[in-house]
Design an enzyme around this catalytic site. Structure first.
Site, short mmCIF file in Angstrom:
data_model
loop_
_atom_site.label_atom_id
_atom_site.label_comp_id
_atom_site.label_asym_id
_atom_site.label_seq_id
_atom_site.Cartn_x
_atom_site.Cartn_y
_atom_site.Cartn_z
N ARG A 231 0.84 -1.20 0.00
CA ARG A 231 0.00 0.00 0.00
C ARG A 231 0.87 1.24 0.00
O ARG A 231 1.87 1.30 0.71
CB ARG A 231 -0.86 0.05 1.27
N THR B 133 -1.77 7.22 0.14
CA THR B 133 -3.09 7.01 -0.47
C THR B 133 -3.75 5.70 -0.04
O THR B 133 -4.94 5.51 -0.26
CB THR B 133 -2.96 6.98 -2.00
N ASP C 3 0.53 -2.17 12.19
CA ASP C 3 1.03 -2.65 10.90
C ASP C 3 1.53 -4.08 11.07
O ASP C 3 2.56 -4.32 11.70
CB ASP C 3 2.16 -1.74 10.41
N ASP D 161 5.11 -4.92 9.80
CA ASP D 161 6.15 -4.31 10.64
C ASP D 161 6.30 -5.07 11.95
O ASP D 161 7.40 -5.31 12.44
CB ASP D 161 5.82 -2.84 10.93
C1 PRP Z 1 -0.95 -4.67 4.52
C2 PRP Z 1 -1.65 -6.01 4.65
C3 PRP Z 1 -2.51 -6.06 3.42
C4 PRP Z 1 -2.87 -4.61 3.23
C5 PRP Z 1 -4.29 -4.40 3.66
O1 PRP Z 1 0.13 -4.78 3.65
O2 PRP Z 1 -0.79 -7.10 4.74
O3 PRP Z 1 -1.84 -6.58 2.29
O4 PRP Z 1 -1.98 -3.84 4.03
O5 PRP Z 1 -4.70 -3.11 3.39
P1 PRP Z 1 -5.86 -2.78 2.34
O6 PRP Z 1 -6.97 -3.72 2.64
O7 PRP Z 1 -6.18 -1.36 2.64
O8 PRP Z 1 -5.31 -2.96 0.96
P2 PRP Z 1 1.15 -3.56 3.37
O9 PRP Z 1 0.74 -2.85 2.13
O10 PRP Z 1 1.30 -2.76 4.61
O11 PRP Z 1 2.49 -4.33 3.02
P3 PRP Z 1 3.41 -5.26 3.92
O12 PRP Z 1 2.66 -6.54 4.18
O13 PRP Z 1 4.61 -5.47 3.06
O14 PRP Z 1 3.71 -4.52 5.20
N1 URA Z 2 -2.31 -3.02 7.03
C1 URA Z 2 -1.90 -3.31 8.29
O1 URA Z 2 -0.88 -3.99 8.49
N2 URA Z 2 -2.65 -2.86 9.32
C2 URA Z 2 -3.77 -2.14 9.15
O2 URA Z 2 -4.41 -1.75 10.14
C3 URA Z 2 -4.17 -1.83 7.85
C4 URA Z 2 -3.43 -2.30 6.81
#
Ligand code: PRP
Ligand code: URA
Length: 221
Positions: free
Chosen positions: A117, A121, A213, A216
């Site tokens: 993400r 945005t 997150d 993270d």
């Molecule tokens: C997080 C999570 C999902 C997404 C959900 O990933 O693992 O893939 O956000 O959010 P959404 O429903 O609004 O799309 P992130 O983009 O933070 O990547 P990461 O797993 O690499 O931290």
């Molecule tokens: N991705 C995450 O890891 N946490 C949230 O709350 C939303 C998106």
């Protein structure tokens, strides 16, 4: 005291099928996952534990085929998983659910989507894809612990459908109502299994109360 839940599917007509998997063990894991004081090494173990419970529920109705094996004493009629199963974790956070999936379904094939993400945005972009080419005869389990806006899930599901997938099950650990609504609108054929349906998103599109997150916390970044 809150009454213990059951591993009972709860159909929700808004989205084909939404299963909020309820179980005292899930509640107990969620409590620790949500706690900001839980360190990464413990968070990883907890993610695996809750995923085992979700996978057990999300595979409950899979078809079986009968065969016969020889026990040390005699022949026994047995039943084995019939469908081809493909697990697709969404990088990075979905990796926290993969080991549990493969422990329970060791014969599964594995594909990967890398989605991220945009921090401002919250719109997802795909940066990696390695998924088996023809998914038309597979039951596909998409593993992504957070369903927030639903943008990442819909992007992944569209990718799976472009490869012929017809039976897609999304396994999440925490879902927001906004994400469930997005799925209902843009991927209504998808079945969702989640351990928690939380209240709402904040203005940065993080789930409330959520757990922060996930990626993270899983990797200590
Ligand atoms: C997080 C999570 C999902 C997404 C959900 O990933 O693992 O893939 O956000 O959010 P959404 O429903 O609004 O799309 P992130 O983009 O933070 O990547 P990461 O797993 O690499 O931290
Ligand atoms: N991705 C995450 O890891 N946490 C949230 O709350 C939303 C998106």
């Amino acid at each position: 005291m809150v009454a213990p839940g059951h591993l009972t599917p709860q159909p929700d007509t808004a989205l084909g099928r939404v299963h909020v998997v309820q179980h005292p063990l899930i509640e107990d894991v969620l409590a620790a996952l949500r706690d900001k004081g839980t360190p990464s090494h413990e968070f990883r173990r907890l993610a695996r534990r809750v995923s085992l419970l979700l996978v057990a529920e999300a595979t409950r109705d899979l078809e079986l085929t009968e065969s016969v094996v020889s026990t040390p004493l005699e022949e026994a009629r047995v039943r084995r998983l019939a469908p081809r199963i493909v697990a697709v974790p969404v990088l990075r956070a979905g990796l926290g659910m993969l080991e549990a999936f493969l422990e329970l379904v060791p014969g599964a094939q594995v594909g990967y989507f890398g989605l991220e993400r945009n921090e401002d945005t919250a719109v997802a972009r795909r940066y990696y894809e390695k998924v088996p080419k023809d998914l038309s005869n597979a039951v596909v389990f998409l593993l992504d612990p957070m369903l927030a806006t639903g943008g990442s899930a819909v992007m992944a599901i569209e990718g799976l459908r472009a490869l012929g997938a017809r039976r897609v099950r999304l396994l999440s650990i925490v879902a927001a109502p906004e994400g469930v609504a997005t799925l209902a609108r843009d991927a209504p054929e998808t079945t969702l299994y989640t351990a928690a349906l939380d209240r709402e998103l904040n203005d940065r599109r993080y789930i409330l109360p959520g757990l922060g997150d996930f990626g993270d916390r899983l990797y200590g970044t």
